[in-house]
Design a protein around this motif. Structure first.
Motif, short mmCIF file in Angstrom:
data_model
loop_
_atom_site.label_atom_id
_atom_site.label_comp_id
_atom_site.label_asym_id
_atom_site.label_seq_id
_atom_site.Cartn_x
_atom_site.Cartn_y
_atom_site.Cartn_z
N LEU A 133 0.84 -1.19 0.00
CA LEU A 133 0.00 0.00 0.00
C LEU A 133 0.88 1.25 0.00
CD1 LEU A 133 -2.86 1.19 0.15
CD2 LEU A 133 -2.68 1.10 2.65
N LEU A 134 0.67 2.10 -0.98
CA LEU A 134 1.47 3.31 -1.13
C LEU A 134 0.74 4.55 -0.61
CD1 LEU A 134 4.02 4.67 -2.30
CD2 LEU A 134 2.83 4.82 -4.49
N GLU A 135 -0.55 4.65 -0.93
CA GLU A 135 -1.33 5.82 -0.52
C GLU A 135 -2.79 5.43 -0.39
OE1 GLU A 135 -1.21 8.93 1.18
OE2 GLU A 135 0.47 9.14 -0.23
N SER A 136 -3.46 5.99 0.62
CA SER A 136 -4.87 5.73 0.85
C SER A 136 -5.56 7.07 1.04
CB SER A 136 -5.05 4.84 2.08
OG SER A 136 -6.39 4.40 2.19
N VAL A 137 -6.47 7.40 0.12
CA VAL A 137 -7.07 8.73 0.07
C VAL A 137 -8.58 8.64 0.09
CG1 VAL A 137 -7.15 10.90 -1.22
CG2 VAL A 137 -5.14 9.43 -1.40
N ILE A 138 -9.21 9.48 0.89
CA ILE A 138 -10.67 9.59 0.88
C ILE A 138 -11.05 10.77 0.00
CG2 ILE A 138 -12.72 10.03 2.27
CD1 ILE A 138 -11.31 8.68 4.60
N VAL A 139 -11.85 10.50 -1.01
CA VAL A 139 -12.29 11.53 -1.96
C VAL A 139 -13.70 11.94 -1.58
CG1 VAL A 139 -12.72 12.10 -4.37
CG2 VAL A 139 -10.83 10.55 -3.75
N GLY A 140 -13.89 13.24 -1.37
CA GLY A 140 -15.18 13.75 -0.93
C GLY A 140 -15.94 14.48 -2.02
N ASN A 141 -16.66 15.51 -1.61
CA ASN A 141 -17.53 16.25 -2.52
C ASN A 141 -16.73 17.06 -3.53
OD1 ASN A 141 -19.64 15.25 -1.00
ND2 ASN A 141 -19.89 17.12 0.22
N VAL A 155 -10.46 16.28 -0.27
CA VAL A 155 -9.82 14.99 -0.04
C VAL A 155 -9.22 14.96 1.36
CG1 VAL A 155 -9.29 14.63 -2.50
CG2 VAL A 155 -7.59 15.70 -0.99
N ARG A 156 -9.00 13.75 1.85
CA ARG A 156 -8.35 13.56 3.15
C ARG A 156 -7.63 12.22 3.13
NH1 ARG A 156 -9.75 11.15 8.07
NH2 ARG A 156 -11.81 10.56 7.28
N ARG A 157 -6.42 12.21 3.63
CA ARG A 157 -5.68 10.95 3.71
C ARG A 157 -6.25 10.12 4.85
NH1 ARG A 157 0.62 12.74 3.19
NH2 ARG A 157 0.91 10.60 2.46
N VAL A 158 -6.37 8.83 4.62
CA VAL A 158 -6.90 7.94 5.65
C VAL A 158 -5.99 8.00 6.88
CG1 VAL A 158 -7.36 5.54 6.24
CG2 VAL A 158 -8.01 6.41 3.99
N GLY A 159 -6.59 8.21 8.05
CA GLY A 159 -5.82 8.30 9.27
C GLY A 159 -5.32 9.68 9.61
N LYS A 165 -8.52 20.89 -0.06
CA LYS A 165 -9.36 21.15 -1.23
C LYS A 165 -8.45 21.25 -2.45
CE LYS A 165 -12.39 24.57 -3.37
NZ LYS A 165 -11.35 24.97 -4.34
N LEU A 166 -8.67 20.35 -3.41
CA LEU A 166 -7.91 20.38 -4.65
C LEU A 166 -8.59 21.32 -5.63
CD1 LEU A 166 -7.19 16.56 -5.09
CD2 LEU A 166 -5.99 18.25 -3.67
N ASN A 167 -7.81 21.88 -6.53
CA ASN A 167 -8.37 22.81 -7.52
C ASN A 167 -8.78 22.11 -8.81
OD1 ASN A 167 -8.04 25.06 -5.83
ND2 ASN A 167 -5.90 25.28 -6.45
N HIS A 168 -8.91 20.78 -8.74
CA HIS A 168 -9.36 20.03 -9.91
C HIS A 168 -10.19 18.85 -9.44
CE1 HIS A 168 -5.44 18.26 -8.71
NE2 HIS A 168 -6.06 17.12 -8.95
N ALA A 169 -10.87 18.24 -10.37
CA ALA A 169 -11.74 17.11 -10.05
C ALA A 169 -10.95 15.82 -9.92
CB ALA A 169 -12.82 16.96 -11.12
N ILE A 170 -11.47 14.89 -9.13
CA ILE A 170 -10.96 13.53 -9.07
C ILE A 170 -12.05 12.65 -9.70
CG2 ILE A 170 -10.26 11.61 -7.60
CD1 ILE A 170 -8.27 13.83 -7.57
#
Length: 256
Positions: A133-141, A155-159, A165-170
């Motif tokens: 596991l390299l990265e675990s990310v929670i993607v929100g609204n 977005v928020r990293r797990v843990g 807030k990113l300036n682009h869409a996921i």
């Protein structure tokens, strides 16, 4: 001071206080244009698995096997690699430039609560490199309207308590089969030069002088149904993945 004016000032002050305390707290972290996921940036070429999960379980699971990406969650179907590449690029481009709240009571409002939470609407993206596991990310609204500065995704990293807030869409799949390539071949009809059925009763459909499909050794014959050869080739290149066993009887040649 007249009582009416004093009352009005009190009401205005109360409104501002209410607005202030009902807005998500913006973090006091110093903003810098550094990657939000530096490990992912450094090891992007080693990524070999991506899991996408929500409150109901695994939505998507892509694995790289012998250099090919396939859907581990759906009978090892081939995957649209461009979709995965776009997702990884969107994560790589994330920076530590727009911190938001650390308060967990705002997570549900921003859609970044843990996927195990009751009625969670968030999505979790787990990225693996060389099996770990390299990265675990929670993607929100996502914010799809408003000024350019307001657009983006939470977005928020797990843990980690920090929300960014990113300036682009996921961009994520809506359902488990959205990123699957349902056909055996990923080619267009105009790329096909010939189609051969192998065996004693075999035949060859190939391009004629004018670019049309003709049956080998019968190129001057009049077909009963015009377009039947083109339809046959098109049916073959549109062969569903679950019927891949049929492909072993054919040989397909493409134009250079």
């Amino acid at each position: 001071m007249p009582r009416a004016i004093l009352t009005l000032l009190v009401l205005i002050t109360a409104v501002f206080v209410l607005i202030f305390f009902t807005q998500p707290e913006k973090s006091s972290i110093n903003t810098v244009e550094q990657p939000l996921f530096p490990d992912l940036v450094e090891r992007v070429q080693q990524i070999d698995r991506i899991d996408i999960l929500n409150s109901e379980g695994i939505l998507f699971q892509g694995e790289q096997v012998d250099g090919q990406w396939q859907a581990a969650h759906w009978h090892d179907y081939p995957i649209y690699k461009k979709k995965l590449s776009a997702l990884v690029q969107q994560l790589v481009e994330a920076t530590q430039s727009n911190p938001r709240t650390r308060q967990s009571n705002y997570y549900e409002q921003l859609g970044v609560e843990d996927i195990q939470a009751s009625n969670a609407m968030s999505t979790q993206v787990d990225v693996y490199a060389e099996g770990a596991l390299l990265e675990s990310v929670i993607v929100g609204n996502s914010l799809s309207s408003g000024s350019e500065q307001e657009l983006g995704t939470y977005v928020r990293r797990v843990g980690d308590s920090q929300v960014w807030k990113l300036n682009h869409a996921i961009e994520l799949p809506v359902h488990s089969q959205e990123w699957l390539r349902p056909t055996v071949f990923s080619i267009a009809l105009d790329e096909v030069h010939s189609l051969t059925l192998k065996g004693k009763q075999g035949w060859v459909i190939q391009r004629g002088a004018k670019g049309e499909f003709v049956l080998d050794k019968f190129d001057s014959a009049q077909l009963v149904y015009q377009g039947v050869l083109e339809a046959s080739v098109n049916d073959f290149i549109s062969l569903p993945f679950e019927r891949i066993h049929l492909a072993k009887h054919f040989s397909l040649n493409l134009d250079d």
